[in-house]
Design a protein around this motif. Structure first.
Motif, PDB file in Angstrom:
ATOM      1  N   SER A  74      43.440  32.518  37.017  1.00 14.43           N
ATOM      2  CA  SER A  74      43.132  31.891  35.734  1.00 14.43           C
ATOM      3  C   SER A  74      43.485  30.403  35.740  1.00 14.43           C
ATOM      4  O   SER A  74      42.899  29.622  34.997  1.00 14.43           O
ATOM      5  N   ASN A  75      44.454  30.037  36.546  1.00 13.52           N
ATOM      6  CA  ASN A  75      44.946  28.656  36.599  1.00 13.52           C
ATOM      7  C   ASN A  75      44.558  27.987  37.913  1.00 13.52           C
ATOM      8  O   ASN A  75      45.405  27.713  38.749  1.00 13.52           O
ATOM      9  N   GLY A  76      43.299  27.740  38.104  1.00 13.66           N
ATOM     10  CA  GLY A  76      42.862  27.024  39.289  1.00 13.66           C
ATOM     11  C   GLY A  76      41.929  27.789  40.193  1.00 13.66           C
ATOM     12  O   GLY A  76      41.555  27.303  41.251  1.00 13.66           O
ATOM     13  N   SER A  77      41.582  29.010  39.821  1.00 15.94           N
ATOM     14  CA  SER A  77      40.574  29.779  40.540  1.00 15.94           C
ATOM     15  C   SER A  77      40.962  30.118  41.979  1.00 15.94           C
ATOM     16  O   SER A  77      40.098  30.348  42.819  1.00 15.94           O
ATOM     17  N   ALA A  78      42.266  30.133  42.245  1.00 13.84           N
ATOM     18  CA  ALA A  78      42.750  30.485  43.584  1.00 13.84           C
ATOM     19  C   ALA A  78      44.185  30.964  43.487  1.00 13.84           C
ATOM     20  O   ALA A  78      44.954  30.459  42.685  1.00 13.84           O
ATOM     21  N   THR A  96      34.900  27.036  38.078  1.00 15.68           N
ATOM     22  CA  THR A  96      36.129  27.767  38.349  1.00 15.68           C
ATOM     23  C   THR A  96      36.262  28.902  37.339  1.00 15.68           C
ATOM     24  O   THR A  96      35.610  28.903  36.299  1.00 15.68           O
ATOM     25  N   PHE A  97      37.129  29.845  37.652  1.00 14.49           N
ATOM     26  CA  PHE A  97      37.300  31.023  36.802  1.00 14.49           C
ATOM     27  C   PHE A  97      38.008  30.685  35.499  1.00 14.49           C
ATOM     28  O   PHE A  97      38.960  29.904  35.480  1.00 14.49           O
ATOM     29  N   ASP A  98      37.558  31.327  34.433  1.00  9.25           N
ATOM     30  CA  ASP A  98      38.327  31.340  33.192  1.00  9.25           C
ATOM     31  C   ASP A  98      39.165  32.616  33.222  1.00  9.25           C
ATOM     32  O   ASP A  98      39.084  33.416  34.154  1.00  9.25           O
ATOM     33  N   ALA A  99      39.982  32.831  32.188  1.00  7.79           N
ATOM     34  CA  ALA A  99      40.886  33.993  32.174  1.00  7.79           C
ATOM     35  C   ALA A  99      40.119  35.310  32.203  1.00  7.79           C
ATOM     36  O   ALA A  99      40.551  36.268  32.858  1.00  7.79           O
ATOM     37  N   GLY A 100      38.979  35.372  31.516  1.00  8.96           N
ATOM     38  CA  GLY A 100      38.183  36.607  31.486  1.00  8.96           C
ATOM     39  C   GLY A 100      37.595  36.954  32.839  1.00  8.96           C
ATOM     40  O   GLY A 100      37.659  38.104  33.287  1.00  8.96           O
ATOM     41  N   MET A 104      38.539  40.197  35.252  1.00  5.01           N
ATOM     42  CA  MET A 104      37.551  41.132  35.792  1.00  5.01           C
ATOM     43  C   MET A 104      37.573  41.140  37.325  1.00  5.01           C
ATOM     44  O   MET A 104      37.450  42.192  37.946  1.00  5.01           O
ATOM     45  N   HIS A 105      37.731  39.979  37.931  1.00  5.30           N
ATOM     46  CA  HIS A 105      37.794  39.911  39.394  1.00  5.30           C
ATOM     47  C   HIS A 105      39.043  40.629  39.895  1.00  5.30           C
ATOM     48  O   HIS A 105      38.981  41.385  40.871  1.00  5.30           O
ATOM     49  N   THR A 106      40.155  40.418  39.213  1.00  6.05           N
ATOM     50  CA  THR A 106      41.404  41.087  39.596  1.00  6.05           C
ATOM     51  C   THR A 106      41.294  42.597  39.407  1.00  6.05           C
ATOM     52  O   THR A 106      41.769  43.369  40.246  1.00  6.05           O
ATOM     53  N   LEU A 107      40.658  43.023  38.331  1.00  6.80           N
ATOM     54  CA  LEU A 107      40.449  44.454  38.101  1.00  6.80           C
ATOM     55  C   LEU A 107      39.596  45.054  39.216  1.00  6.80           C
ATOM     56  O   LEU A 107      39.921  46.107  39.769  1.00  6.80           O
ATOM     57  N   GLY A 108      38.522  44.379  39.584  1.00  3.39           N
ATOM     58  CA  GLY A 108      37.666  44.849  40.676  1.00  3.39           C
ATOM     59  C   GLY A 108      38.413  44.900  41.995  1.00  3.39           C
ATOM     60  O   GLY A 108      38.298  45.870  42.757  1.00  3.39           O
ATOM     61  N   TYR A 109      39.195  43.875  42.262  1.00  6.53           N
ATOM     62  CA  TYR A 109      39.995  43.849  43.492  1.00  6.53           C
ATOM     63  C   TYR A 109      40.994  45.009  43.498  1.00  6.53           C
ATOM     64  O   TYR A 109      41.131  45.710  44.508  1.00  6.53           O
ATOM     65  N   THR A 110      41.685  45.214  42.378  1.00 10.19           N
ATOM     66  CA  THR A 110      42.690  46.275  42.294  1.00 10.19           C
ATOM     67  C   THR A 110      42.064  47.645  42.494  1.00 10.19           C
ATOM     68  O   THR A 110      42.618  48.497  43.200  1.00 10.19           O
ATOM     69  N   LEU A 111      40.904  47.860  41.909  1.00 15.70           N
ATOM     70  CA  LEU A 111      40.210  49.137  42.113  1.00 15.70           C
ATOM     71  C   LEU A 111      39.815  49.315  43.578  1.00 15.70           C
ATOM     72  O   LEU A 111      39.953  50.398  44.133  1.00 15.70           O
ATOM     73  N   SER A 112      39.335  48.249  44.188  1.00 14.74           N
ATOM     74  CA  SER A 112      38.879  48.385  45.573  1.00 14.74           C
ATOM     75  C   SER A 112      40.045  48.622  46.535  1.00 14.74           C
ATOM     76  O   SER A 112      39.889  49.376  47.496  1.00 14.74           O
TER      77      SER A 112
END
Length: 149
Positions: A74-78, A96-100, A104-112
């Motif tokens: 959320s703070n810098g997209s990395a 760059t990524f916003d918090a939303g 969602m990217h973190t949720l997808g990563y965590t599921l994978s």
């Protein structure tokens, strides 16, 4: 029939290959750094649980890892590992990524990473797709790129 670019804000790998050059290897390096940092943060969190976290350490590690990734993306997209590897995540418009999007990217990563076959699919996709995208990148329309100045 007109084919539109699914990534209108990012350069094509055909015309600007340097944007994507080495990204899968750099993502692997960043993952190792982030895994170590997450482990250290999880160990620091153990006293806060009166050491009861030892009984559910994998879940605590996953929770700390989720928060670590979400906040840093959320703070810098990395993540710090990605910063060290000089890569960052961008959406299909090159932003760059916003918090939303980070959530969602973190949720997808965590599921994978929680479902081993999905992790294998994600790694394979990073190695064979032209933009080095993992499974959650394909679903969200995001990609990792070499740090843009």
């Amino acid at each position: 029939m007109t084919v539109t670019d699914p990534f209108p804000g990012l350069p094509s790998p055909d015309t600007r290959p340097e944007i994507y050059d080495g990204v899968p290897l750099k993502r692997g390096f960043a993952w190792l750094i982030d895994a170590v940092l997450t482990g250290l943060l999880t160990a620091l969190a153990l006293p806060l649980t009166a050491f009861l976290g030892l009984f559910f350490f994998p879940f605590l590690y996953m929770l700390v890892g989720f928060l670590y990734r979400w906040v840093t993306l959320s703070n810098g997209s990395a993540t710090p590992g990605m910063r060290l590897a000089a890569i960052e995540l961008r959406n299909r418009y090159g932003e760059t990524f916003d918090a939303g999007t980070a959530f969602m990217h973190t949720l997808g990563y965590t599921l994978s990473v929680s479902i081993f076959p999905l992790q294998l699919v994600s790694i394979a996709l990073m190695l064979i797709s032209e933009r080095g995208q993992g499974l959650s990148d394909h679903v969200l329309g995001t990609t990792a790129v070499n740090k843009m100045i």
